[in-house]
Design a protein around this motif. Sequence first.
Motif, PDB file in Angstrom:
ATOM      1  N   LEU A  92       0.828  -1.214   0.000  1.00 28.39           N
ATOM      2  CA  LEU A  92       0.000   0.000   0.000  1.00 28.39           C
ATOM      3  C   LEU A  92       0.860   1.262   0.000  1.00 28.39           C
ATOM      4  O   LEU A  92       0.527   2.247  -0.650  1.00 28.39           O
ATOM      5  N   SER A  93       1.942   1.226   0.766  1.00 34.60           N
ATOM      6  CA  SER A  93       2.782   2.423   0.889  1.00 34.60           C
ATOM      7  C   SER A  93       3.720   2.584  -0.299  1.00 34.60           C
ATOM      8  O   SER A  93       4.419   3.586  -0.399  1.00 34.60           O
ATOM      9  N   GLY A  94       3.731   1.579  -1.212  1.00 29.44           N
ATOM     10  CA  GLY A  94       4.613   1.644  -2.368  1.00 29.44           C
ATOM     11  C   GLY A  94       6.040   1.236  -2.029  1.00 29.44           C
ATOM     12  O   GLY A  94       6.922   1.282  -2.885  1.00 29.44           O
ATOM     13  N   PHE A  95       6.286   0.827  -0.768  1.00 27.45           N
ATOM     14  CA  PHE A  95       7.647   0.479  -0.368  1.00 27.45           C
ATOM     15  C   PHE A  95       8.157  -0.765  -1.078  1.00 27.45           C
ATOM     16  O   PHE A  95       9.359  -0.901  -1.305  1.00 27.45           O
TER      17      PHE A  95
END
Lengths: 117, 433
Positions: A92-95
């Motif tokens: 979700l955070s793109g990490f």
Amino acid sequence: MNVGTETLAGHTVVIPAGRVDFNSASEFQAQLERAVGGARAPAAVIVDCAALEYVSSAGLRAFLLAARAAQRAGIAFVLCALQPAVREVFDLSGFSRIISVYPDRAAALTHVAQGPP
Amino acid sequence: MDQPSVSSRARAAAPGITPRDTLAPVTARASGAPRRAVDGLAALLLQGDGRWARAFENLILALIVVSVASVGLESIPALPAWAVQALRLMEIIVVAVFSFEYLLRLAAAPDKLRFIVSFQGVVDLLSFAPFYVGGLDTRWVRMLRLLRLLRVLKLRTHLLEATVGRRTRELAEKNDALERAQAQIRSELEVARALQVAILPATFPSRAGYEGAARMIPATTMGGDFYDFIELPGGQIGLVMADVSGKGVPAAFFMAVARTNLRELAAHHTTPGACLAHTNEVLCTQNPLDLFVTVFYCILDPASGVLRYANGGHNPPLLRRADGAVEALSGAGGLVLGAMPGVGFPDHAVQLRSGDRLVLFTDGITEAFNAADEAYGIERLVEEVRVHGGGAAAALVEHICHGVTVFAAAAPQSDDITLIVLSFDRLEPAALQ
């Protein structure tokens, strides 16, 4: 949160267990930085997240800073064996787009043995 | 400590009569010099916590023990002559020292008579006076010297109590200072929290058929959540839901920086993705603490009902259709802002229909924990939206906030709770007239 460290085929494996939240993030960050600081290329740092139950945004920041430090030092920094809830946070955070994530240690080890893609 | 010692100590503490400077040079100066020399000596030897006083006290203690023990030795019938001589010599020394001590205490006592008739005064006197009356054979009287131990023990206890009392006072003072400092920090955090809420928009821009309601409940430790409603060219409205990593003052500052930049750049970009990309570039250069912020940004065109959005690492908002079906908006997984420059944010779009509800939230809701360390979770939120989402936007906001608060109950709120509900209900032609 507990953090263990192992050596695997010359690479450092960091093994966090429990929750990395606001309260434990700075301690975790220090541990990751020690692992990255102690590694010498072509050795890599592999974070085995099998026992990691929860990561807050402060915990993500610890991963981000360690990944940056590793990049500066030319050391591979990869994660493996994320539990579904943790995987979701990374997705979700793109990490998971900026830090390599592998299903298990063997896959991570194969990747770091081959060197950066 | 008994009366005489307390007063001699008090006098020693008075200006000009400290033990060190009275003894030597003063004798030659004033007419009261002998008096002051005695006072100084009393202060030096009888005052409770000095090095000399401690040594003198130990000497007295040793002499008491030795003299009491000698009573036992003397009762041995065939004691050699030299031993008897030694014991006598010892007794003379003991009596001399005790006499000296008694006279010193007497001289230092402000009320002589009171000292003489006090219990300790009588015991002290009995410990040596019989020697002067009855010579050396005063064994039973010497047993009385054991009573003198009481004075020493009492003195020790008193010293201990005084030390404990002093430490306790010091600790209390430090605690007070700490509490004052904490109270100040708390009150400043309260102000900061109030400001954090106050700078957020209170009302949603008025558009026919649309209603927006928002609520932000700051965490006790102060998080970095924010939301925004931005008036854009052509009657469009920008909606922002964001969450800064970390907590406290750093997060609040970064929140202010992020919000200001986003608000300003929103006017210059027609697509949400371009706006987020530009904001990310700016934040990456204004980020000394390496914080980051998750941002969901959407642009509503009220005329068409089209909602265009981009997601920078934020929880995907929920869309409730008129029939109650709830879905998470696709297109999640963009990177958080402030983490890395040069990142793109793809645009997505969704068509709103009459009866729809859009719910934007931060993880303060889904990750609100109760006392059993259980998270509120996305499933509960989806269920609340499905069951109670049919009414007004403000009602759903209140309903969800209430539900989360009840769920967390007494557990401390560790993260900001922030929520926007946007409702779209096409007005009936009759209502338009």
